[in-house]
Scaffold this motif. Structure first.
Motif, mmCIF file in Angstrom:
data_model
loop_
_atom_site.group_PDB
_atom_site.id
_atom_site.type_symbol
_atom_site.label_atom_id
_atom_site.label_comp_id
_atom_site.label_asym_id
_atom_site.label_seq_id
_atom_site.Cartn_x
_atom_site.Cartn_y
_atom_site.Cartn_z
ATOM 1 N N PHE A 86 -2.901 -20.345 -4.079
ATOM 2 C CA PHE A 86 -2.057 -19.233 -4.515
ATOM 3 C C PHE A 86 -2.876 -18.236 -5.323
ATOM 4 N N ASP A 87 -3.660 -18.731 -6.280
ATOM 5 C CA ASP A 87 -4.461 -17.842 -7.123
ATOM 6 C C ASP A 87 -5.486 -17.068 -6.296
ATOM 7 N N GLU A 88 -6.132 -17.749 -5.352
ATOM 8 C CA GLU A 88 -7.133 -17.085 -4.518
ATOM 9 C C GLU A 88 -6.487 -16.005 -3.641
ATOM 10 N N LEU A 89 -5.334 -16.319 -3.068
ATOM 11 C CA LEU A 89 -4.647 -15.344 -2.220
ATOM 12 C C LEU A 89 -4.125 -14.169 -3.030
ATOM 13 N N ALA A 90 -3.668 -14.426 -4.257
ATOM 14 C CA ALA A 90 -3.192 -13.339 -5.115
ATOM 15 C C ALA A 90 -4.331 -12.369 -5.427
ATOM 16 N N GLU A 91 -5.509 -12.896 -5.724
ATOM 17 C CA GLU A 91 -6.666 -12.034 -5.979
ATOM 18 C C GLU A 91 -7.046 -11.244 -4.727
ATOM 19 N N ARG A 92 -6.984 -11.906 -3.581
ATOM 20 C CA ARG A 92 -7.329 -11.219 -2.328
ATOM 21 C C ARG A 92 -6.345 -10.087 -2.038
ATOM 22 N N LEU A 93 -5.058 -10.348 -2.254
ATOM 23 C CA LEU A 93 -4.054 -9.321 -1.999
ATOM 24 C C LEU A 93 -4.249 -8.133 -2.921
ATOM 25 N N GLU A 94 -4.507 -8.387 -4.190
ATOM 26 C CA GLU A 94 -4.709 -7.287 -5.144
ATOM 27 C C GLU A 94 -5.884 -6.424 -4.711
ATOM 28 N N SER A 95 -6.969 -7.053 -4.263
ATOM 29 C CA SER A 95 -8.147 -6.314 -3.822
ATOM 30 C C SER A 95 -7.849 -5.518 -2.557
ATOM 31 N N GLN A 96 -7.141 -6.126 -1.611
ATOM 32 C CA GLN A 96 -6.820 -5.437 -0.353
ATOM 33 C C GLN A 96 -5.911 -4.239 -0.592
ATOM 34 N N VAL A 97 -4.894 -4.405 -1.426
ATOM 35 C CA VAL A 97 -3.979 -3.295 -1.687
ATOM 36 C C VAL A 97 -4.705 -2.175 -2.422
ATOM 37 N N ARG A 98 -5.554 -2.532 -3.377
ATOM 38 C CA ARG A 98 -6.292 -1.505 -4.124
ATOM 39 C C ARG A 98 -7.158 -0.673 -3.180
ATOM 40 N N ARG A 99 -7.864 -1.321 -2.251
ATOM 41 C CA ARG A 99 -8.711 -0.588 -1.308
ATOM 42 C C ARG A 99 -7.860 0.264 -0.361
ATOM 43 N N HIS A 100 -6.730 -0.287 0.065
ATOM 44 C CA HIS A 100 -5.869 0.444 0.992
ATOM 45 C C HIS A 100 -5.274 1.683 0.326
ATOM 46 N N VAL A 101 -4.850 1.560 -0.913
ATOM 47 C CA VAL A 101 -4.289 2.712 -1.628
ATOM 48 C C VAL A 101 -5.351 3.795 -1.796
ATOM 49 N N ALA A 102 -6.576 3.410 -2.125
ATOM 50 C CA ALA A 102 -7.656 4.394 -2.259
ATOM 51 C C ALA A 102 -7.912 5.094 -0.921
ATOM 52 N N PHE A 103 -7.867 4.321 0.166
ATOM 53 C CA PHE A 103 -8.059 4.901 1.498
ATOM 54 C C PHE A 103 -6.948 5.905 1.795
ATOM 55 N N GLU A 104 -5.707 5.531 1.515
ATOM 56 C CA GLU A 104 -4.592 6.424 1.810
ATOM 57 C C GLU A 104 -4.625 7.668 0.922
ATOM 58 N N ASP A 105 -5.074 7.541 -0.309
ATOM 59 C CA ASP A 105 -5.190 8.717 -1.176
ATOM 60 C C ASP A 105 -6.095 9.768 -0.541
ATOM 61 N N ALA A 106 -7.195 9.302 0.063
ATOM 62 C CA ALA A 106 -8.108 10.238 0.727
ATOM 63 C C ALA A 106 -7.438 10.869 1.956
ATOM 64 N N VAL A 107 -6.666 10.070 2.698
ATOM 65 C CA VAL A 107 -5.943 10.598 3.857
ATOM 66 C C VAL A 107 -4.892 11.619 3.411
ATOM 67 N N PHE A 108 -4.208 11.338 2.302
ATOM 68 C CA PHE A 108 -3.186 12.257 1.798
ATOM 69 C C PHE A 108 -3.790 13.627 1.478
ATOM 70 N N THR A 109 -5.005 13.631 0.923
ATOM 71 C CA THR A 109 -5.667 14.900 0.619
ATOM 72 C C THR A 109 -5.873 15.717 1.890
ATOM 73 N N LEU A 110 -6.336 15.061 2.940
ATOM 74 C CA LEU A 110 -6.542 15.755 4.215
ATOM 75 C C LEU A 110 -5.213 16.231 4.796
ATOM 76 N N LEU A 111 -4.180 15.414 4.644
ATOM 77 C CA LEU A 111 -2.886 15.772 5.205
ATOM 78 C C LEU A 111 -2.298 17.000 4.508
ATOM 79 N N ARG A 112 -2.463 17.067 3.195
ATOM 80 C CA ARG A 112 -1.953 18.235 2.460
ATOM 81 C C ARG A 112 -2.682 19.509 2.857
#
Length: 274
Positions: free
Chosen positions: A215-241
């Motif tokens: 559980f602890d290992e998966l929780a850390e993995r999820l936090e890392s994956q979501v953080r990277r995905h949000v950063a990726f989408e932030d860059a896409v949002f800039t292009l979209l605007r």
């Protein structure tokens, strides 16, 4: 105190200073000092004969003087102390009684319509939950029963948010990205891949016991994956605007909110509904 001959005999047998010191019950730096008469921090000058002595490190000896500190947080004794501390601390108990994981404010307030603003606000809500999950000690960091139960509740709330967030993006955001941007197909494909990976981790996390290392290992993995995905989408949002007219983004934002509101709500056993 070991003698020089004792240290040198072990070195001649093929041991290094760490091993020799361990055998003799002294730190590696002290074993080096006994054998050479020099400090292990590189403060002295070795002769040619000393440089070729058995067991002599060919690199800096600084690590012998400053061995890496042992991290006590993984020890059973430390975990037991943390559990006792959490139980006996009045302020910690009071804070626990008042605990509420739910993000404050509406998910989609009436004055927020534009697509990237709507999705960014939802990202912030999920990130808020992930920060709470990371702050609560899990089993491997001495978490108590209430800590583990709350971590499980947070995972349920994160799942509840993402189970409507991701389908809305795939239906409304990524088709717009493919149409509006020259690199839209590549960006959308990468985003969908990230979302699939994150949801796979979330599914595994929800199936894991909160009192397990998994559980602890998966929780850390999820936090890392979501953080990277949000950063990726932030860059896409800039292009979209920059490439999609305001009125189109407003329309898409309204469609995303409508999708959230019409999505079926499935209560989670440990989660709280907004």
């Amino acid at each position: 105190m070991p003698s020089r001959s004792q240290v040198q005999r072990l070195l001649a047998d093929g041991l290094d200073y760490e091993e020799a010191g361990h055998r003799l019950g002294v730190p590696a730096g002290q074993a080096f000092l006994i054998a050479t008469g020099l400090p292990a921090d590189g403060g002295g000058t070795l002769t040619a004969a000393e440089q070729h002595r058995a067991g002599m490190p060919q690199e800096s000896t600084q690590h012998l003087a400053d061995p890496p500190a042992e991290n006590p947080t993984g020890k059973d004794g430390t975990r037991r102390w943390l559990r006792r501390r959490a139980v006996t601390d009045r302020w910690m108990r009071q804070a626990a009684e008042q605990w509420d994981a739910r993000p404050k404010g509406d998910r989609a307030p009436g004055d927020v319509h534009e697509l990237t603003a709507v999705l960014t606000r939802d990202h912030d809500r999920v990130t808020h939950l992930l920060k709470q999950l990371k702050a609560l000690p899990g089993m491997t960091k001495g978490g108590t029963g209430p800590n583990l139960a709350r971590r499980e509740s947070l995972v349920a709330l994160i799942a509840q948010a993402l189970e409507s967030h991701e389908p809305a993006e795939q239906r409304h955001l990524w088709p717009a990205v493919r149409d509006a941007l020259d690199t839209g197909d590549r960006l959308a494909d990468r985003a969908v891949e990230q979302e699939t990976e994150g949801m796979s981790t979330l599914t595994a996390l929800r199936g894991a016991s909160p009192d397990s290392e998994e559980f602890d290992e998966l929780a850390e993995r999820l936090e890392s994956q979501v953080r990277r995905h949000v950063a990726f989408e932030d860059a896409v949002f800039t292009l979209l605007r920059e490439n999609l007219p305001q009125e189109d983004r407003e329309r898409l934002g309204a469609e995303v909110v409508e999708a959230w509101q019409s999505a079926p709500t499935v209560p989670h056993p440990h989660g709280r509904q907004d």
